[in-house]
Write a protein that holds these residues in place. Structure first.
Motif, PDB file in Angstrom:
ATOM      1  N   THR A  28       1.003  -1.481  -0.496  1.00  0.00           N
ATOM      2  CA  THR A  28       0.061  -0.059   0.358  1.00  0.00           C
ATOM      3  C   THR A  28       0.456   1.571   0.047  1.00  0.00           C
ATOM      4  O   THR A  28       2.117   0.790   0.455  1.00  0.00           O
ATOM      5  CB  THR A  28      -1.171   0.091   1.768  1.00  0.00           C
ATOM      6  OG1 THR A  28       0.109   0.215   2.307  1.00  0.00           O
ATOM      7  CG2 THR A  28      -1.677  -1.067   1.190  1.00  0.00           C
ATOM      8  N   GLY A  29       0.344   1.770  -0.404  1.00  0.00           N
ATOM      9  CA  GLY A  29       1.062   3.652   0.035  1.00  0.00           C
ATOM     10  C   GLY A  29       0.080   4.685  -0.957  1.00  0.00           C
ATOM     11  O   GLY A  29      -1.075   4.261  -1.462  1.00  0.00           O
ATOM     12  N   GLU A  30       0.614   6.009  -0.890  1.00  0.00           N
ATOM     13  CA  GLU A  30      -0.272   6.737  -0.843  1.00  0.00           C
ATOM     14  C   GLU A  30      -0.323   7.451  -2.727  1.00  0.00           C
ATOM     15  O   GLU A  30       0.776   6.242  -3.456  1.00  0.00           O
ATOM     16  CB  GLU A  30       0.448   8.417  -1.123  1.00  0.00           C
ATOM     17  CG  GLU A  30       0.349   8.428   0.506  1.00  0.00           C
ATOM     18  CD  GLU A  30       0.947  10.338   1.728  1.00  0.00           C
ATOM     19  OE1 GLU A  30       1.142  10.745   0.192  1.00  0.00           O
ATOM     20  OE2 GLU A  30       0.773  10.066   2.532  1.00  0.00           O
ATOM     21  N   GLN A 503       1.698  -6.869   5.474  1.00  0.00           N
ATOM     22  CA  GLN A 503       2.306  -6.093   4.784  1.00  0.00           C
ATOM     23  C   GLN A 503       3.006  -5.257   4.340  1.00  0.00           C
ATOM     24  O   GLN A 503       3.837  -4.702   5.232  1.00  0.00           O
ATOM     25  CB  GLN A 503       0.995  -4.526   4.906  1.00  0.00           C
ATOM     26  CG  GLN A 503       0.250  -3.384   4.674  1.00  0.00           C
ATOM     27  CD  GLN A 503      -0.676  -3.053   5.270  1.00  0.00           C
ATOM     28  OE1 GLN A 503      -1.444  -3.840   6.604  1.00  0.00           O
ATOM     29  NE2 GLN A 503      -1.329  -1.472   4.802  1.00  0.00           N
ATOM     30  N   LEU A 505       5.264  -0.756   2.910  1.00  0.00           N
ATOM     31  CA  LEU A 505       4.736   0.634   2.590  1.00  0.00           C
ATOM     32  C   LEU A 505       5.272   0.966   1.727  1.00  0.00           C
ATOM     33  O   LEU A 505       6.845   0.892   2.137  1.00  0.00           O
ATOM     34  CB  LEU A 505       4.327   1.245   4.270  1.00  0.00           C
ATOM     35  CG  LEU A 505       4.107   2.931   3.405  1.00  0.00           C
ATOM     36  CD1 LEU A 505       2.584   3.248   3.109  1.00  0.00           C
ATOM     37  CD2 LEU A 505       4.378   3.772   4.915  1.00  0.00           C
ATOM     38  N   ALA A 507       6.605   4.356   0.117  1.00  0.00           N
ATOM     39  CA  ALA A 507       6.820   6.074   0.499  1.00  0.00           C
ATOM     40  C   ALA A 507       7.704   6.211  -0.648  1.00  0.00           C
ATOM     41  O   ALA A 507       8.757   5.866  -1.373  1.00  0.00           O
ATOM     42  CB  ALA A 507       7.047   6.013   1.959  1.00  0.00           C
ATOM     43  N   LEU A 522       5.968  -3.511   7.303  1.00  0.00           N
ATOM     44  CA  LEU A 522       5.629  -2.435   8.289  1.00  0.00           C
ATOM     45  C   LEU A 522       5.652  -3.801   9.948  1.00  0.00           C
ATOM     46  O   LEU A 522       4.801  -5.152   9.670  1.00  0.00           O
ATOM     47  CB  LEU A 522       3.973  -2.495   8.488  1.00  0.00           C
ATOM     48  CG  LEU A 522       4.291  -0.939   6.625  1.00  0.00           C
ATOM     49  CD1 LEU A 522       2.508  -0.763   6.968  1.00  0.00           C
ATOM     50  CD2 LEU A 522       4.739  -0.459   7.619  1.00  0.00           C
ATOM     51  N   ARG A 527       1.803  -0.929  10.612  1.00  0.00           N
ATOM     52  CA  ARG A 527       0.216  -1.303   9.785  1.00  0.00           C
ATOM     53  C   ARG A 527      -0.905  -0.914  10.490  1.00  0.00           C
ATOM     54  O   ARG A 527      -1.758  -0.291   9.543  1.00  0.00           O
ATOM     55  CB  ARG A 527       0.570  -2.971  10.071  1.00  0.00           C
ATOM     56  CG  ARG A 527      -0.447  -3.532   8.877  1.00  0.00           C
ATOM     57  CD  ARG A 527      -0.757  -4.837   8.711  1.00  0.00           C
ATOM     58  NE  ARG A 527      -1.229  -5.278   7.757  1.00  0.00           N
ATOM     59  CZ  ARG A 527      -1.458  -6.926   7.598  1.00  0.00           C
ATOM     60  NH1 ARG A 527      -0.426  -7.731   8.464  1.00  0.00           N
ATOM     61  NH2 ARG A 527      -2.109  -7.360   6.940  1.00  0.00           N
ATOM     62  N   ASN A 529      -1.454   1.939  12.020  1.00  0.00           N
ATOM     63  CA  ASN A 529      -1.837   3.417  11.083  1.00  0.00           C
ATOM     64  C   ASN A 529      -1.399   3.675   9.888  1.00  0.00           C
ATOM     65  O   ASN A 529      -2.558   4.168   8.955  1.00  0.00           O
ATOM     66  CB  ASN A 529      -0.019   4.322  11.804  1.00  0.00           C
ATOM     67  CG  ASN A 529       0.227   4.503  12.809  1.00  0.00           C
ATOM     68  OD1 ASN A 529      -1.196   4.742  14.080  1.00  0.00           O
ATOM     69  ND2 ASN A 529       1.047   4.322  13.357  1.00  0.00           N
ATOM     70  N   GLU A 530      -1.203   2.038   9.238  1.00  0.00           N
ATOM     71  CA  GLU A 530      -1.108   2.823   7.072  1.00  0.00           C
ATOM     72  C   GLU A 530      -2.665   2.428   6.887  1.00  0.00           C
ATOM     73  O   GLU A 530      -3.129   3.116   6.407  1.00  0.00           O
ATOM     74  CB  GLU A 530      -0.050   1.517   6.809  1.00  0.00           C
ATOM     75  CG  GLU A 530      -0.346   1.587   5.008  1.00  0.00           C
ATOM     76  CD  GLU A 530      -0.281   2.742   4.915  1.00  0.00           C
ATOM     77  OE1 GLU A 530      -0.356   3.016   3.352  1.00  0.00           O
ATOM     78  OE2 GLU A 530      -0.191   3.895   4.800  1.00  0.00           O
ATOM     79  N   ARG A 533      -4.810   5.477   7.868  1.00  0.00           N
ATOM     80  CA  ARG A 533      -4.709   6.126   6.973  1.00  0.00           C
ATOM     81  C   ARG A 533      -5.848   5.857   5.585  1.00  0.00           C
ATOM     82  O   ARG A 533      -6.561   6.341   5.217  1.00  0.00           O
ATOM     83  CB  ARG A 533      -3.282   6.304   6.501  1.00  0.00           C
ATOM     84  CG  ARG A 533      -2.852   7.454   5.483  1.00  0.00           C
ATOM     85  CD  ARG A 533      -1.718   7.516   4.985  1.00  0.00           C
ATOM     86  NE  ARG A 533      -1.313   6.269   4.127  1.00  0.00           N
ATOM     87  CZ  ARG A 533      -1.746   6.237   2.938  1.00  0.00           C
ATOM     88  NH1 ARG A 533      -2.463   7.587   2.844  1.00  0.00           N
ATOM     89  NH2 ARG A 533      -1.940   5.025   1.904  1.00  0.00           N
TER      90      ARG A 533
END
Length: 555
Positions: A28-30, A503, A505, A507, A522, A527, A529-530, A533
């Protein structure tokens, strides 16, 4: 399974070393962080096209290395052994790209062509892309899906082999038929030319002999008269002859040799010359005894010489090359004569090849129809779980009066779907919305993935268009798949990510001068926190954390 991925100077990645685990791993990620960069880099190791634009800005080269554990992968082991690239229980793929756009590929340290990367890659990993649902609208992809599920590779290979054999024979017969009219005209000309040359029957080196004999016969009177004159001078004349003069010289010189030994050598030379004159006299007399003036033979030779020169002009060759031209025309005549026989053979062979093809294609059709029913039922069950309670999919085969042979068989299957009660089955393109098509595609990919003997499966944002409770079901499906194989999922949905066994992350960092992407595993706190988010955006609250904890627990 994929155990490690190392990336140097690829896109916005300066250096990334990623250790991967069994089960379901979520990435995952932005948005824009580069969640798919690792998969794009992995694609290079699997033989995808490379160009200099993939290099990180300012770098001379990019490098991607993928380590696979193949201890439980007999297909990969057999392929590596067959290609003399085996390295016990590990397979290492490496790809290097230079700033000039060149690339090099390696398997277990040995340089290889890209085709081999693709071949071994098919035994190691299977990537399901985010655009697979669009491919699903194409008939050829639907056929590929069905064949992948049926796993009847042997039938596909034999059908393709018989088709290629039939096509090859068919193309050859077409060429022969198209050239038949021209061939007949050429055949008639060759038959006449070869018959004419056969009747003349000029032998190897005969023309040179004919020219020599013709020259001799044409000048036979001169040869006779001048030879007789020479014979008279040598020793047959009534007047003084050469032989008599030589005898007189020797009679005077030999006694002088007793007075001055230096003259003995000259006397010996004259004695040798006299012997040569006597032998020449003998040979010339023998020649004259056999020399005949034969007008009839001269006429025969002149006629044959003229005919040889006439045929040579006719065939645009030198007379000395006429025998070789004769052989060439005879060979061409034999080849053209054999063409009719070949046409008959092709007609028989073509029918046999078609029968073999049809037999194999019909077996393939029977296998497809059997598995189509099974696959239709499984897809229908899966899409009902994906918030399509009345969904139904059937694989329909359209009958053809005169099926057109193809390398993939005779079938034209179509995936038809009904998504609402009372709605008739129609093609996917006409019925399914974007979200429905995405869910159907995902269900198909999960089902077929279970049938393909590939130890690593990658799903790159295949959950686009899915949300809420449906996403949670997708997460469960993928986690269940991860119980038996390694699954790597790139997702933006917390309901999917929460079901992962682990998971990662992704970034993106910017120091004002350069942009760089990182990827890390993570721990539980990170995890949570992600996931929070993903649920609520950048503002992480106690509520989003609680919801994230529920997702993680349910996973």
């Amino acid at each position: 399974m994929l155990t490690q991925l190392t990336i140097h100077n690829f896109a916005i990645v300066r250096f990334l070393e990623l250790d991967l685990r069994n089960g379901m791993s979520c990435v995952t990620g932005e948005t824009g962080a580069g969640k798919s960069i690792a998969i794009d880099a992995l694609g290079l190791c699997l033989g995808e096209r490379a160009d200099a634009g993939m290099l990180r800005h300012g770098s001379d080269k990019a490098e991607v290395i993928a380590h696979f554990n193949i201890e439980n992968n007999p297909n990969a082991q057999q392929w590596l052994q067959a290609n003399e690239l085996d390295m016990q229980d590990e397979c290492i793929l490496r790809r290097v790209i230079t700033s000039e756009g060149r690339s090099r590929a390696y398997i277990n340290g040995t340089p290889v062509p890209l085709a081999q990367l693709k071949q071994v890659g098919n035994t190691l990993i299977n990537i399901h892309g985010q655009h697979a649902h669009q491919l699903l609208l194409k008939p050829e992809y639907q056929l590929t899906v069905l064949d992948a599920y049926a796993n009847h590779r042997g039938l596909l290979d034999s059908t393709r082999q018989y088709y290629q054999q039939w096509r090859s024979l068919h193309a050859e017969r077409q060429r022969l038929r198209q050239a038949q009219e021209q061939r007949q005209a050429r055949l008639q000309l060759l038959e006449y030319q070869v018959q004419e040359l056969d009747e003349f029957a000029l032998q190897t080196d005969e023309f040179t002999a004919i020219v020599a004999e013709h020259t001799r016969l044409a000048n036979s009177e001169s040869l006779l008269n001048d030879s007789q004159f020479c014979l008279q001078l040598l020793d047959d004349g009534d007047d003084v002859t050469i032989n008599q003069l030589m005898k007189k010289v020797l009679d005077k010189l030999e006694p002088l040799g007793e007075l001055d030994p230096s003259l003995k050598n000259i006397a010996q030379m004259l004695q040798d010359a006299r012997i040569q004159i006597e032998e020449s006299h003998y040979e010339l007399r023998s020649y004259l005894d056999h020399l005949e003036i034969d007008p009839a033979r001269f006429s025969e030779v002149e006629i044959r010489l003229s005919k040889a020169m006439e045929l040579a002009r006719k065939h645009h060759v030198k007379p000395e090359e006429l025998v070789e031209k004769h052989q060439q025309l005879r060979s061409e005549l034999q080849e053209l004569s054999a063409a009719d026989e070949r046409l008959q053979e092709l007609t028989v062979g073509l029918q046999q090849a078609r029968d073999e093809y049809l037999s194999s294609a019909q077996k393939l059709s029977a296998s497809r129809q059997r598995y189509a029913e099974e696959l239709s039922q499984q897809i229908s069950e899966q899409i009902r779980q994906l918030n399509m309670p009345d969904g139904r999919l059937e694989i329909v085969f359209h009958p053809q009066e005169t099926p057109t042979p193809t390398a993939s068989g005779l079938d034209l299957p179509e995936f038809q779907v009904s998504t609402n009660p009372g709605q008739p089955l129609q093609s996917l393109a006409k019925v399914a919305s974007g979200g429905e098509l995405s869910r159907i595609s995902l269900a198909i990919q999960v089902i077929t993935a279970q049938r393909i003997a590939t130890p690593t499966l990658i799903f790159d944002e295949v959950d686009v268009g899915i949300s809420g409770g449906t996403a949670s079901i997708v997460g469960k499906m993928l986690r269940q798949l991860g119980q038996s194989t390694q699954v790597l999922v790139v997702t933006h949905l917390p309901q999917v990510a929460g079901h992962g066994h682990q998971q990662y992350l992704v970034a993106k960092h910017n120091d004002g001068q350069q942009t760089e992407t990182s990827m890390q595993l993570l721990d539980e706190s990170m995890r949570l926190n992600e996931l929070a988010r993903l649920l609520g955006g950048d503002q992480i609250t106690s509520n989003t954390l609680a919801n994230a904890r529920e997702l993680l627990i349910s996973g």
